[in-house]
Design a protein around this motif. Structure first.
Motif, PDB file in Angstrom:
ATOM      1  N   MET A   1       0.862  -1.194   0.000  1.00 22.16           N
ATOM      2  CA  MET A   1       0.000   0.000   0.000  1.00 22.16           C
ATOM      3  C   MET A   1       0.896   1.242   0.000  1.00 22.16           C
ATOM      4  N   ALA A   2       0.516   2.162  -0.812  1.00 18.76           N
ATOM      5  CA  ALA A   2       1.360   3.350  -0.921  1.00 18.76           C
ATOM      6  C   ALA A   2       1.241   4.216   0.317  1.00 18.76           C
ATOM      7  N   CYS A   3       2.374   4.826   0.672  1.00 17.66           N
ATOM      8  CA  CYS A   3       2.374   5.762   1.792  1.00 17.66           C
ATOM      9  C   CYS A   3       1.992   7.125   1.266  1.00 17.66           C
ATOM     10  N   ARG A   4       1.020   7.775   1.890  1.00 18.54           N
ATOM     11  CA  ARG A   4       0.543   9.070   1.436  1.00 18.54           C
ATOM     12  C   ARG A   4       1.393  10.170   2.032  1.00 18.54           C
ATOM     13  N   ALA A   5       1.706  11.164   1.234  1.00 19.51           N
ATOM     14  CA  ALA A   5       2.422  12.336   1.742  1.00 19.51           C
ATOM     15  C   ALA A   5       1.412  13.172   2.498  1.00 19.51           C
ATOM     16  N   ALA A   6       1.148  12.754   3.707  1.00 18.47           N
ATOM     17  CA  ALA A   6       0.031  13.317   4.461  1.00 18.47           C
ATOM     18  C   ALA A   6       0.467  14.556   5.205  1.00 18.47           C
ATOM     19  N   TYR A   7       0.441  15.661   4.498  1.00 20.67           N
ATOM     20  CA  TYR A   7       0.756  16.916   5.155  1.00 20.67           C
ATOM     21  C   TYR A   7       0.062  18.026   4.401  1.00 20.67           C
ATOM     22  N   ARG A   8      -0.147  19.110   5.054  1.00 14.14           N
ATOM     23  CA  ARG A   8      -0.637  20.337   4.451  1.00 14.14           C
ATOM     24  C   ARG A   8       0.437  21.392   4.572  1.00 14.14           C
ATOM     25  N   LEU A   9       0.577  22.167   3.555  1.00 15.55           N
ATOM     26  CA  LEU A   9       1.582  23.223   3.593  1.00 15.55           C
ATOM     27  C   LEU A   9       0.974  24.411   4.328  1.00 15.55           C
ATOM     28  N   ARG A  10       1.344  24.523   5.561  1.00 10.82           N
ATOM     29  CA  ARG A  10       0.844  25.640   6.338  1.00 10.82           C
ATOM     30  C   ARG A  10       2.006  26.584   6.599  1.00 10.82           C
ATOM     31  N   ARG A  11       1.837  27.833   6.209  1.00  9.44           N
ATOM     32  CA  ARG A  11       2.927  28.786   6.333  1.00  9.44           C
ATOM     33  C   ARG A  11       3.354  28.945   7.798  1.00  9.44           C
ATOM     34  N   GLN A  12       2.400  28.820   8.716  1.00  4.99           N
ATOM     35  CA  GLN A  12       2.752  29.006  10.108  1.00  4.99           C
ATOM     36  C   GLN A  12       3.594  27.867  10.667  1.00  4.99           C
ATOM     37  N   ASP A  13       3.609  26.718   9.950  1.00  2.96           N
ATOM     38  CA  ASP A  13       4.379  25.576  10.430  1.00  2.96           C
ATOM     39  C   ASP A  13       5.806  25.573   9.894  1.00  2.96           C
ATOM     40  N   ARG A  14       6.116  26.467   9.019  1.00  3.90           N
ATOM     41  CA  ARG A  14       7.454  26.467   8.443  1.00  3.90           C
ATOM     42  C   ARG A  14       8.501  26.731   9.516  1.00  3.90           C
ATOM     43  N   GLY A  15       9.561  26.035   9.441  1.00  2.00           N
ATOM     44  CA  GLY A  15      10.627  26.197  10.415  1.00  2.00           C
ATOM     45  C   GLY A  15      10.555  25.195  11.551  1.00  2.00           C
ATOM     46  N   ARG A  16       9.386  24.560  11.773  1.00  2.00           N
ATOM     47  CA  ARG A  16       9.301  23.551  12.822  1.00  2.00           C
ATOM     48  C   ARG A  16       9.975  22.256  12.355  1.00  2.00           C
ATOM     49  N   ASP A  46      10.042  25.564   0.556  1.00  2.00           N
ATOM     50  CA  ASP A  46       9.699  24.945   1.842  1.00  2.00           C
ATOM     51  C   ASP A  46      10.801  23.967   2.248  1.00  2.00           C
ATOM     52  N   PRO A  47      11.344  24.068   3.453  1.00  2.00           N
ATOM     53  CA  PRO A  47      12.478  23.224   3.866  1.00  2.00           C
ATOM     54  C   PRO A  47      12.120  21.745   3.996  1.00  2.00           C
ATOM     55  N   PHE A  48      10.834  21.411   4.030  1.00  2.00           N
ATOM     56  CA  PHE A  48      10.432  20.008   4.108  1.00  2.00           C
ATOM     57  C   PHE A  48       9.959  19.487   2.750  1.00  2.00           C
ATOM     58  N   ASN A  49       9.086  20.220   2.090  1.00  2.00           N
ATOM     59  CA  ASN A  49       8.482  19.749   0.842  1.00  2.00           C
ATOM     60  C   ASN A  49       9.490  19.609  -0.284  1.00  2.00           C
ATOM     61  N   GLY A  50      10.444  20.566  -0.368  1.00  2.00           N
ATOM     62  CA  GLY A  50      11.444  20.480  -1.431  1.00  2.00           C
ATOM     63  C   GLY A  50      12.313  19.237  -1.327  1.00  2.00           C
ATOM     64  N   ALA A  60      13.056   7.222  -7.510  1.00  2.00           N
ATOM     65  CA  ALA A  60      12.466   6.692  -8.739  1.00  2.00           C
ATOM     66  C   ALA A  60      13.472   6.629  -9.876  1.00  2.00           C
ATOM     67  N   GLY A  61      14.702   7.139  -9.644  1.00  2.00           N
ATOM     68  CA  GLY A  61      15.754   6.998 -10.643  1.00  2.00           C
ATOM     69  C   GLY A  61      16.080   8.256 -11.416  1.00  2.00           C
ATOM     70  N   TYR A  62      15.541   9.421 -11.010  1.00  2.00           N
ATOM     71  CA  TYR A  62      15.806  10.665 -11.726  1.00  2.00           C
ATOM     72  C   TYR A  62      16.985  11.414 -11.119  1.00  2.00           C
ATOM     73  N   LYS A  63      17.668  12.194 -11.966  1.00  2.00           N
ATOM     74  CA  LYS A  63      18.665  13.135 -11.491  1.00  2.00           C
ATOM     75  C   LYS A  63      17.933  14.431 -11.157  1.00  2.00           C
ATOM     76  N   THR A  64      18.096  14.924  -9.947  1.00  2.00           N
ATOM     77  CA  THR A  64      17.311  16.088  -9.519  1.00  2.00           C
ATOM     78  C   THR A  64      18.218  17.203  -9.020  1.00  2.00           C
ATOM     79  N   ASP A  65      17.727  18.432  -9.178  1.00  2.00           N
ATOM     80  CA  ASP A  65      18.372  19.622  -8.634  1.00  2.00           C
ATOM     81  C   ASP A  65      17.303  20.422  -7.900  1.00  2.00           C
ATOM     82  N   LEU A  66      17.642  20.935  -6.725  1.00  2.00           N
ATOM     83  CA  LEU A  66      16.687  21.676  -5.901  1.00  2.00           C
ATOM     84  C   LEU A  66      17.192  23.085  -5.673  1.00  2.00           C
ATOM     85  N   VAL A  67      16.345  24.073  -5.978  1.00  2.00           N
ATOM     86  CA  VAL A  67      16.631  25.476  -5.667  1.00  2.00           C
ATOM     87  C   VAL A  67      15.437  26.035  -4.920  1.00  2.00           C
TER      88      VAL A  67
END
Length: 498
Positions: A1-16, A46-50, A60-67
Protein backbone atom coordinates in the motif's frame (compact mmCIF):
# COMPACT_ATOMS: atom_id res chain seq x y z
CA UNK A 1 0.00 0.00 0.00
CA UNK A 2 1.36 3.35 -0.92
CA UNK A 3 2.37 5.76 1.79
CA UNK A 4 0.54 9.07 1.44
CA UNK A 5 2.42 12.34 1.74
CA UNK A 6 0.03 13.32 4.46
CA UNK A 7 0.76 16.92 5.15
CA UNK A 8 -0.64 20.34 4.45
CA UNK A 9 1.58 23.22 3.59
CA UNK A 10 0.84 25.64 6.34
CA UNK A 11 2.93 28.79 6.33
CA UNK A 12 2.75 29.01 10.11
CA UNK A 13 4.38 25.58 10.43
CA UNK A 14 7.45 26.47 8.44
CA UNK A 15 10.63 26.20 10.41
CA UNK A 16 9.30 23.55 12.82
CA UNK A 17 11.19 20.26 12.90
CA UNK A 18 9.35 17.48 11.04
CA UNK A 19 9.71 13.74 11.27
CA UNK A 20 11.37 11.88 8.40
CA UNK A 21 8.72 10.32 6.15
CA UNK A 22 9.68 6.96 4.64
CA UNK A 23 9.88 6.84 0.86
CA UNK A 24 7.47 3.98 0.31
CA UNK A 25 6.24 4.13 -3.27
CA UNK A 26 4.04 1.06 -3.01
CA UNK A 27 3.14 -1.60 -5.55
CA UNK A 28 1.70 0.98 -7.96
CA UNK A 29 4.82 3.10 -8.14
CA UNK A 30 6.14 4.36 -11.44
CA UNK A 31 9.92 4.61 -11.89
CA UNK A 32 12.13 6.38 -14.38
CA UNK A 33 12.92 4.85 -17.73
CA UNK A 34 16.35 3.25 -17.17
CA UNK A 35 17.36 3.83 -20.82
CA UNK A 36 17.97 7.52 -20.18
CA UNK A 37 18.05 9.25 -16.79
CA UNK A 38 16.27 12.59 -17.12
CA UNK A 39 17.05 15.71 -15.13
CA UNK A 40 14.38 17.34 -12.99
CA UNK A 41 14.61 20.85 -11.52
CA UNK A 42 12.56 21.39 -8.34
CA UNK A 43 11.83 24.99 -7.40
CA UNK A 44 10.46 24.89 -3.83
CA UNK A 45 11.33 27.09 -0.85
CA UNK A 46 9.70 24.95 1.84
CA UNK A 47 12.48 23.22 3.87
CA UNK A 48 10.43 20.01 4.11
CA UNK A 49 8.48 19.75 0.84
CA UNK A 50 11.44 20.48 -1.43
CA UNK A 51 13.81 17.82 -0.05
CA UNK A 52 10.90 15.38 0.21
CA UNK A 53 10.00 15.73 -3.48
CA UNK A 54 13.68 15.48 -4.37
CA UNK A 55 14.06 12.21 -2.44
CA UNK A 56 10.93 10.78 -4.09
CA UNK A 57 12.23 11.53 -7.59
CA UNK A 58 15.76 10.35 -6.81
CA UNK A 59 14.37 7.08 -5.44
CA UNK A 60 12.47 6.69 -8.74
CA UNK A 61 15.75 7.00 -10.64
CA UNK A 62 15.81 10.67 -11.73
CA UNK A 63 18.66 13.14 -11.49
CA UNK A 64 17.31 16.09 -9.52
CA UNK A 65 18.37 19.62 -8.63
CA UNK A 66 16.69 21.68 -5.90
CA UNK A 67 16.63 25.48 -5.67
CA UNK A 68 14.62 27.63 -3.27
CA UNK A 69 13.72 30.69 -5.40
CA UNK A 70 12.76 31.64 -8.93
CA UNK A 71 15.86 33.80 -9.18
CA UNK A 72 18.07 30.83 -8.29
CA UNK A 73 16.15 28.72 -10.79
CA UNK A 74 16.78 31.24 -13.58
CA UNK A 75 20.49 31.40 -12.79
CA UNK A 76 20.54 27.60 -12.85
CA UNK A 77 18.95 27.55 -16.32
CA UNK A 78 21.45 30.06 -17.67
CA UNK A 79 24.41 28.23 -16.11
CA UNK A 80 23.25 24.80 -17.28
CA UNK A 81 22.05 25.92 -20.72
CA UNK A 82 24.09 23.15 -22.40
CA UNK A 83 22.35 20.51 -20.29
CA UNK A 84 19.02 22.04 -19.22
CA UNK A 85 16.49 20.15 -17.09
CA UNK A 86 13.93 18.01 -18.87
CA UNK A 87 11.09 19.02 -16.55
CA UNK A 88 10.57 21.73 -13.91
CA UNK A 89 8.48 21.10 -10.79
CA UNK A 90 7.54 24.62 -9.71
CA UNK A 91 6.01 25.96 -6.51
CA UNK A 92 3.88 29.09 -6.87
CA UNK A 93 4.39 30.84 -3.55
CA UNK A 94 8.07 31.73 -3.69
CA UNK A 95 10.05 34.58 -2.13
CA UNK A 96 10.81 37.34 -4.62
CA UNK A 97 9.61 36.38 -8.09
CA UNK A 98 6.57 34.11 -7.79
CA UNK A 99 6.15 30.84 -9.67
CA UNK A 100 3.61 32.20 -12.16
CA UNK A 101 5.96 34.98 -13.26
CA UNK A 102 8.84 32.53 -13.51
CA UNK A 103 6.78 30.13 -15.67
CA UNK A 104 5.85 33.00 -17.96
CA UNK A 105 9.51 34.03 -18.26
CA UNK A 106 10.63 30.46 -19.05
CA UNK A 107 8.02 30.06 -21.80
CA UNK A 108 9.11 33.36 -23.39
CA UNK A 109 12.73 32.23 -23.70
CA UNK A 110 13.66 30.57 -27.05
CA UNK A 111 15.99 28.02 -25.42
CA UNK A 112 13.78 27.11 -22.46
CA UNK A 113 10.24 27.44 -23.78
CA UNK A 114 9.86 23.72 -24.49
CA UNK A 115 10.82 22.53 -20.99
CA UNK A 116 7.58 21.17 -19.44
CA UNK A 117 6.52 22.80 -16.15
CA UNK A 118 4.43 21.14 -13.45
CA UNK A 119 2.75 23.77 -11.22
CA UNK A 120 3.15 22.58 -7.61
CA UNK A 121 0.85 24.29 -5.08
CA UNK A 122 -1.79 23.96 -2.33
CA UNK A 123 -4.30 26.02 -4.35
CA UNK A 124 -6.83 23.65 -5.92
CA UNK A 125 -9.47 26.05 -7.25
CA UNK A 126 -10.36 25.78 -10.94
CA UNK A 127 -9.63 29.48 -11.43
CA UNK A 128 -6.12 29.09 -9.99
CA UNK A 129 -5.41 26.04 -12.16
CA UNK A 130 -6.52 27.86 -15.31
CA UNK A 131 -4.32 30.83 -14.39
CA UNK A 132 -1.31 28.56 -13.87
CA UNK A 133 -1.81 26.78 -17.19
CA UNK A 134 -2.27 30.09 -19.02
CA UNK A 135 0.95 31.46 -17.50
CA UNK A 136 3.01 28.59 -18.88
CA UNK A 137 2.35 25.53 -16.76
CA UNK A 138 1.94 22.25 -18.65
CA UNK A 139 0.43 20.31 -15.76
CA UNK A 140 -0.91 21.00 -12.29
CA UNK A 141 -0.28 19.02 -9.08
CA UNK A 142 -2.10 19.93 -5.87
CA UNK A 143 -0.56 19.33 -2.45
CA UNK A 144 -0.95 16.94 -0.69
CA UNK A 145 -0.30 14.29 -3.32
CA UNK A 146 0.42 10.60 -3.68
CA UNK A 147 4.11 9.89 -4.43
CA UNK A 148 2.99 7.76 -7.39
CA UNK A 149 1.00 10.71 -8.75
CA UNK A 150 4.04 13.00 -8.70
CA UNK A 151 6.18 10.45 -10.51
CA UNK A 152 3.44 9.61 -13.03
CA UNK A 153 2.96 13.29 -13.87
CA UNK A 154 6.73 13.78 -14.21
CA UNK A 155 6.85 10.79 -16.55
CA UNK A 156 4.02 12.26 -18.64
CA UNK A 157 5.92 15.55 -18.96
CA UNK A 158 9.09 13.69 -19.86
CA UNK A 159 7.28 11.92 -22.69
CA UNK A 160 6.38 15.36 -24.05
CA UNK A 161 9.97 16.48 -23.60
CA UNK A 162 11.32 13.42 -25.42
CA UNK A 163 8.87 14.02 -28.24
CA UNK A 164 10.05 17.61 -28.56
CA UNK A 165 13.73 16.61 -28.50
CA UNK A 166 13.05 13.94 -31.11
CA UNK A 167 11.25 16.43 -33.35
CA UNK A 168 14.04 18.97 -32.86
CA UNK A 169 16.64 16.36 -33.79
CA UNK A 170 14.68 15.38 -36.90
CA UNK A 171 14.31 19.05 -37.81
CA UNK A 172 18.07 19.58 -37.43
CA UNK A 173 18.76 16.49 -39.54
CA UNK A 174 16.30 17.70 -42.17
CA UNK A 175 17.85 21.16 -42.15
CA UNK A 176 21.29 19.60 -42.59
CA UNK A 177 20.03 17.42 -45.42
CA UNK A 178 18.33 20.43 -47.02
CA UNK A 179 21.54 22.43 -46.69
CA UNK A 180 23.51 19.57 -48.22
CA UNK A 181 20.99 19.30 -51.06
CA UNK A 182 21.13 23.06 -51.60
CA UNK A 183 24.93 22.91 -51.73
CA UNK A 184 24.78 19.91 -54.05
CA UNK A 185 22.29 21.69 -56.32
CA UNK A 186 24.42 24.82 -56.34
CA UNK A 187 27.54 22.85 -57.27
CA UNK A 188 25.55 20.92 -59.88
CA UNK A 189 24.36 24.18 -61.41
CA UNK A 190 27.96 25.29 -61.71
CA UNK A 191 29.74 22.10 -62.79
CA UNK A 192 27.03 20.09 -64.53
CA UNK A 193 24.67 17.22 -63.71
CA UNK A 194 26.11 14.33 -65.67
CA UNK A 195 26.84 11.20 -63.57
CA UNK A 196 30.57 11.93 -63.65
CA UNK A 197 30.15 15.53 -62.48
CA UNK A 198 27.61 14.50 -59.83
CA UNK A 199 30.22 12.16 -58.40
CA UNK A 200 32.69 15.04 -58.30
CA UNK A 201 30.08 17.26 -56.60
CA UNK A 202 29.45 14.60 -53.96
CA UNK A 203 33.18 14.18 -53.40
CA UNK A 204 33.57 17.94 -52.94
CA UNK A 205 30.94 17.87 -50.18
CA UNK A 206 32.52 14.80 -48.60
CA UNK A 207 35.92 16.51 -48.29
CA UNK A 208 34.56 19.95 -47.33
CA UNK A 209 35.41 19.46 -43.64
CA UNK A 210 38.98 18.30 -44.27
CA UNK A 211 42.26 19.95 -45.24
CA UNK A 212 43.50 17.02 -47.33
CA UNK A 213 45.45 17.84 -50.47
CA UNK A 214 43.66 17.40 -53.80
CA UNK A 215 45.05 16.52 -57.22
CA UNK A 216 42.78 17.40 -60.15
CA UNK A 217 43.60 15.84 -63.51
CA UNK A 218 41.97 16.47 -66.84
CA UNK A 219 42.44 17.90 -70.29
CA UNK A 220 43.02 21.59 -70.82
CA UNK A 221 39.82 23.60 -70.57
CA UNK A 222 37.79 21.05 -68.60
CA UNK A 223 37.25 23.39 -65.65
CA UNK A 224 39.91 22.29 -63.18
CA UNK A 225 40.29 25.75 -61.67
CA UNK A 226 36.52 26.08 -61.31
CA UNK A 227 36.45 22.82 -59.39
CA UNK A 228 39.34 23.99 -57.20
CA UNK A 229 37.45 27.19 -56.39
CA UNK A 230 34.32 25.23 -55.48
CA UNK A 231 36.36 22.98 -53.17
CA UNK A 232 37.71 26.08 -51.46
CA UNK A 233 34.32 27.79 -51.22
CA UNK A 234 32.68 24.70 -49.70
CA UNK A 235 35.48 24.11 -47.20
CA UNK A 236 36.01 25.51 -43.71
CA UNK A 237 38.69 27.74 -45.29
CA UNK A 238 36.16 29.57 -47.46
CA UNK A 239 36.74 32.89 -45.66
CA UNK A 240 40.47 32.66 -46.30
CA UNK A 241 42.27 33.57 -49.54
CA UNK A 242 42.24 31.45 -52.70
CA UNK A 243 45.61 31.97 -54.37
CA UNK A 244 46.21 30.76 -57.94
CA UNK A 245 49.66 30.00 -59.33
CA UNK A 246 50.08 28.93 -62.95
CA UNK A 247 53.29 26.91 -62.66
CA UNK A 248 53.75 26.80 -66.45
CA UNK A 249 53.93 30.59 -66.69
CA UNK A 250 57.26 30.97 -64.85
CA UNK A 251 60.84 29.91 -65.41
CA UNK A 252 62.32 27.69 -62.68
CA UNK A 253 64.04 30.48 -60.70
CA UNK A 254 61.08 32.83 -61.02
CA UNK A 255 58.63 30.11 -59.97
CA UNK A 256 60.46 29.53 -56.68
CA UNK A 257 60.42 33.29 -56.04
CA UNK A 258 56.71 33.38 -56.88
CA UNK A 259 55.85 30.46 -54.59
CA UNK A 260 58.11 31.17 -51.62
CA UNK A 261 58.95 34.86 -51.97
CA UNK A 262 62.40 36.44 -51.97
CA UNK A 263 64.55 38.73 -49.89
CA UNK A 264 65.84 42.09 -51.01
CA UNK A 265 68.92 41.63 -53.19
CA UNK A 266 68.35 37.90 -53.69
CA UNK A 267 68.80 38.40 -57.45
CA UNK A 268 69.01 41.17 -59.99
CA UNK A 269 65.87 43.26 -59.76
CA UNK A 270 64.92 42.11 -56.25
CA UNK A 271 64.75 45.64 -54.86
CA UNK A 272 62.59 44.73 -51.91
CA UNK A 273 61.40 41.76 -49.90
CA UNK A 274 58.44 40.04 -51.50
CA UNK A 275 56.17 37.51 -49.73
CA UNK A 276 55.47 34.38 -51.75
CA UNK A 277 52.15 32.84 -52.66
CA UNK A 278 52.35 30.33 -49.82
CA UNK A 279 52.54 33.24 -47.37
CA UNK A 280 49.65 34.97 -49.11
CA UNK A 281 47.55 31.81 -48.88
CA UNK A 282 47.78 31.60 -45.07
CA UNK A 283 44.49 30.35 -43.67
CA UNK A 284 43.20 29.57 -47.15
CA UNK A 285 43.99 27.52 -50.25
CA UNK A 286 46.79 27.65 -52.81
CA UNK A 287 45.96 26.29 -56.26
CA UNK A 288 49.00 25.04 -58.17
CA UNK A 289 47.83 24.84 -61.76
CA UNK A 290 49.90 22.91 -64.33
CA UNK A 291 51.87 21.17 -61.57
CA UNK A 292 53.19 18.76 -64.20
CA UNK A 293 55.32 21.58 -65.66
CA UNK A 294 57.33 22.13 -62.47
CA UNK A 295 61.05 21.29 -62.74
CA UNK A 296 62.60 18.57 -60.60
CA UNK A 297 64.59 20.99 -58.36
CA UNK A 298 61.43 22.93 -57.56
CA UNK A 299 59.58 19.66 -56.98
CA UNK A 300 62.08 18.89 -54.20
CA UNK A 301 61.31 22.20 -52.48
CA UNK A 302 57.56 21.64 -52.89
CA UNK A 303 57.88 18.19 -51.35
CA UNK A 304 59.48 19.67 -48.25
CA UNK A 305 56.72 22.27 -47.95
CA UNK A 306 54.07 19.56 -48.14
CA UNK A 307 55.83 17.25 -45.68
CA UNK A 308 57.11 19.73 -43.10
CA UNK A 309 55.07 22.86 -43.85
CA UNK A 310 58.36 24.79 -43.88
CA UNK A 311 60.23 26.85 -46.49
CA UNK A 312 62.62 29.78 -46.89
CA UNK A 313 62.32 32.78 -49.17
CA UNK A 314 64.78 32.87 -52.07
CA UNK A 315 67.96 34.44 -50.72
CA UNK A 316 66.73 34.17 -47.14
CA UNK A 317 67.75 32.14 -44.09
CA UNK A 318 64.64 32.47 -41.93
CA UNK A 319 62.48 29.35 -41.97
CA UNK A 320 58.80 30.13 -42.45
CA UNK A 321 55.77 27.91 -41.99
CA UNK A 322 52.55 27.63 -43.97
CA UNK A 323 49.12 26.22 -43.17
CA UNK A 324 47.71 26.64 -46.68
CA UNK A 325 45.75 23.78 -48.16
CA UNK A 326 47.22 22.64 -51.48
CA UNK A 327 45.12 21.85 -54.53
CA UNK A 328 47.13 20.94 -57.61
CA UNK A 329 46.00 20.41 -61.19
CA UNK A 330 47.52 19.15 -64.41
CA UNK A 331 46.56 18.16 -67.92
CA UNK A 332 49.56 15.83 -68.17
CA UNK A 333 49.65 12.09 -67.52
CA UNK A 334 51.67 12.13 -64.29
CA UNK A 335 51.99 8.33 -64.27
CA UNK A 336 53.81 8.56 -67.59
CA UNK A 337 55.87 11.52 -66.31
CA UNK A 338 56.94 9.45 -63.28
CA UNK A 339 57.92 6.56 -65.53
CA UNK A 340 60.10 8.94 -67.55
CA UNK A 341 61.63 10.43 -64.41
CA UNK A 342 60.10 13.85 -65.12
CA UNK A 343 57.93 13.90 -62.01
CA UNK A 344 58.84 12.75 -58.51
CA UNK A 345 56.89 9.75 -57.29
CA UNK A 346 57.00 10.87 -53.65
CA UNK A 347 55.58 14.28 -54.59
CA UNK A 348 52.83 12.63 -56.61
CA UNK A 349 51.67 10.52 -53.68
CA UNK A 350 51.83 13.51 -51.33
CA UNK A 351 49.57 15.51 -53.65
CA UNK A 352 47.30 12.68 -54.70
CA UNK A 353 45.49 12.29 -51.36
CA UNK A 354 42.12 13.12 -52.95
CA UNK A 355 42.32 12.44 -56.70
CA UNK A 356 39.74 13.99 -59.02
CA UNK A 357 39.62 13.17 -62.72
CA UNK A 358 37.63 15.67 -64.75
CA UNK A 359 36.22 14.07 -67.92
CA UNK A 360 36.44 16.01 -71.20
CA UNK A 361 33.28 17.69 -72.44
CA UNK A 362 32.88 15.19 -75.29
CA UNK A 363 32.34 12.47 -72.65
CA UNK A 364 29.61 14.40 -70.82
CA UNK A 365 27.69 16.30 -73.45
CA UNK A 366 24.56 16.13 -71.29
CA UNK A 367 26.19 18.95 -69.29
CA UNK A 368 26.16 21.29 -72.29
CA UNK A 369 22.66 22.78 -71.73
CA UNK A 370 23.43 23.64 -68.08
CA UNK A 371 26.84 25.11 -68.91
CA UNK A 372 25.34 27.08 -71.82
CA UNK A 373 22.67 28.53 -69.52
CA UNK A 374 25.36 29.61 -67.05
CA UNK A 375 27.39 31.30 -69.78
CA UNK A 376 24.35 33.01 -71.36
CA UNK A 377 23.30 34.38 -67.97
CA UNK A 378 26.78 35.72 -67.28
CA UNK A 379 27.29 37.27 -70.72
CA UNK A 380 23.81 38.81 -70.65
CA UNK A 381 24.87 40.72 -67.54
CA UNK A 382 28.28 41.63 -68.90
CA UNK A 383 27.08 42.71 -72.35
CA UNK A 384 23.65 44.10 -71.48
CA UNK A 385 21.90 41.55 -73.70
CA UNK A 386 18.67 39.61 -73.18
CA UNK A 387 19.35 36.25 -74.81
CA UNK A 388 16.72 33.73 -73.75
CA UNK A 389 18.45 30.62 -75.09
CA UNK A 390 19.37 28.63 -78.19
CA UNK A 391 17.17 27.43 -81.01
CA UNK A 392 16.94 23.66 -81.39
CA UNK A 393 19.14 23.74 -84.48
CA UNK A 394 21.82 25.76 -82.69
CA UNK A 395 21.74 23.45 -79.66
CA UNK A 396 22.03 20.44 -81.97
CA UNK A 397 25.19 21.96 -83.40
CA UNK A 398 26.66 22.22 -79.90
CA UNK A 399 25.96 18.54 -79.31
CA UNK A 400 27.47 17.57 -82.67
CA UNK A 401 30.78 19.36 -82.10
CA UNK A 402 33.72 17.40 -80.68
CA UNK A 403 34.92 20.20 -78.31
CA UNK A 404 38.70 19.60 -78.27
CA UNK A 405 38.99 22.79 -76.21
CA UNK A 406 36.39 21.48 -73.75
CA UNK A 407 34.41 23.87 -71.54
CA UNK A 408 36.68 26.81 -72.35
CA UNK A 409 35.98 26.42 -76.06
CA UNK A 410 32.24 26.17 -75.32
CA UNK A 411 32.43 29.35 -73.26
CA UNK A 412 34.15 31.19 -76.10
CA UNK A 413 31.54 29.95 -78.60
CA UNK A 414 28.67 31.11 -76.37
CA UNK A 415 30.25 34.51 -75.80
CA UNK A 416 30.66 35.01 -79.57
CA UNK A 417 27.06 33.94 -80.18
CA UNK A 418 25.69 36.29 -77.49
CA UNK A 419 27.66 39.18 -78.99
CA UNK A 420 26.49 38.50 -82.57
CA UNK A 421 22.90 37.41 -81.92
CA UNK A 422 20.34 39.83 -83.37
CA UNK A 423 17.29 38.38 -81.64
CA UNK A 424 16.50 36.86 -78.26
CA UNK A 425 17.50 33.34 -79.33
CA UNK A 426 20.87 32.21 -80.66
CA UNK A 427 20.64 30.67 -84.15
CA UNK A 428 23.13 28.43 -86.00
CA UNK A 429 24.56 31.36 -87.96
CA UNK A 430 25.52 33.06 -84.66
CA UNK A 431 27.86 30.21 -83.75
CA UNK A 432 31.52 29.95 -84.86
CA UNK A 433 32.01 28.84 -88.47
CA UNK A 434 33.96 25.78 -87.37
CA UNK A 435 30.87 24.35 -85.67
CA UNK A 436 28.88 24.86 -88.86
CA UNK A 437 31.63 23.26 -90.98
CA UNK A 438 31.79 20.22 -88.70
CA UNK A 439 28.02 19.78 -88.91
CA UNK A 440 28.17 19.86 -92.72
CA UNK A 441 30.98 17.29 -92.71
CA UNK A 442 28.99 14.96 -90.50
CA UNK A 443 26.03 15.22 -92.85
CA UNK A 444 28.12 14.09 -95.83
CA UNK A 445 27.48 10.50 -96.98
CA UNK A 446 29.84 7.79 -95.92
CA UNK A 447 30.95 6.08 -92.72
CA UNK A 448 31.12 8.21 -89.57
CA UNK A 449 34.60 9.39 -88.64
CA UNK A 450 36.39 8.44 -85.44
CA UNK A 451 36.86 10.97 -82.64
CA UNK A 452 40.59 11.13 -83.43
CA UNK A 453 39.82 11.92 -87.07
CA UNK A 454 37.29 14.58 -86.10
CA UNK A 455 39.79 16.21 -83.77
CA UNK A 456 42.46 16.19 -86.49
CA UNK A 457 40.08 17.78 -88.98
CA UNK A 458 39.10 20.39 -86.44
CA UNK A 459 42.69 21.33 -85.59
CA UNK A 460 43.59 21.47 -89.28
CA UNK A 461 40.58 23.64 -90.08
CA UNK A 462 41.40 26.12 -87.33
CA UNK A 463 45.06 26.36 -88.34
CA UNK A 464 44.05 26.86 -91.96
CA UNK A 465 41.59 29.61 -91.02
CA UNK A 466 44.28 31.33 -88.90
CA UNK A 467 46.90 31.01 -91.66
CA UNK A 468 49.05 28.85 -89.40
CA UNK A 469 49.13 31.42 -86.56
CA UNK A 470 49.23 29.11 -83.55
CA UNK A 471 48.53 31.88 -81.04
CA UNK A 472 45.29 32.81 -82.80
CA UNK A 473 44.38 29.16 -83.38
CA UNK A 474 44.85 28.25 -79.72
CA UNK A 475 42.77 31.25 -78.64
CA UNK A 476 39.99 30.34 -81.08
CA UNK A 477 39.94 26.74 -79.82
CA UNK A 478 40.04 27.78 -76.18
CA UNK A 479 43.23 25.87 -75.39
CA UNK A 480 46.79 26.78 -74.48
CA UNK A 481 49.53 26.92 -77.10
CA UNK A 482 51.32 24.00 -75.43
CA UNK A 483 48.15 21.92 -75.79
CA UNK A 484 47.84 22.96 -79.44
CA UNK A 485 51.47 21.95 -80.10
CA UNK A 486 50.70 18.57 -78.52
CA UNK A 487 47.70 18.09 -80.81
CA UNK A 488 49.71 19.11 -83.88
CA UNK A 489 52.34 16.53 -83.01
CA UNK A 490 49.72 13.92 -82.13
CA UNK A 491 47.97 14.17 -85.50
CA UNK A 492 51.11 14.37 -87.61
CA UNK A 493 50.66 18.01 -88.63
CA UNK A 494 54.16 19.07 -87.55
CA UNK A 495 55.62 19.26 -91.06
CA UNK A 496 52.79 21.47 -92.29
CA UNK A 497 52.75 23.76 -89.25
CA UNK A 498 56.20 24.00 -87.71
Amino acid sequence: MACRAAYRLRRQDRGRPRPCIPLCLGDRSVVADPSDIQRILIVEDDPFNGPYAQQLLQAAGYKTDLVVSAEDAWRFLETESQEPPDTIVLDVNLPGMDGMTFAEKVKAHPDFQYIPIIIFTVHDSLEHKIQGLNKGGDDYLTKPYEPDELIARVNAMLRIRRLYLSLRHERQVNQKLALTLDRSERIGDLLGRSPAMRRISELILDISATDSHVLIQGESGTGKEVIARVIHQESKRSKGPFVVVNCAAYAETLLQSELFGHEKGAFTGAIRRKPGRFEQAAGGTIFLDEIGEVSLPTQVVLLRVIQDRKFERVGGEQTLTTDARIIAATNRDLADAMARGAFREDLYWRLNVIPIRVPPLRERKEDIPQLVNNFVERFNKQLGKNIQGFTKEAMDMLFTHHWPGNVRELENAVERAVVLAKGTYIRPEDLPELLQVNVLKLREPGAPKSLQSLERDHVLAVLTKCNGNKFKAAKMMGISRSTLYSKIKKHGLTSAYK
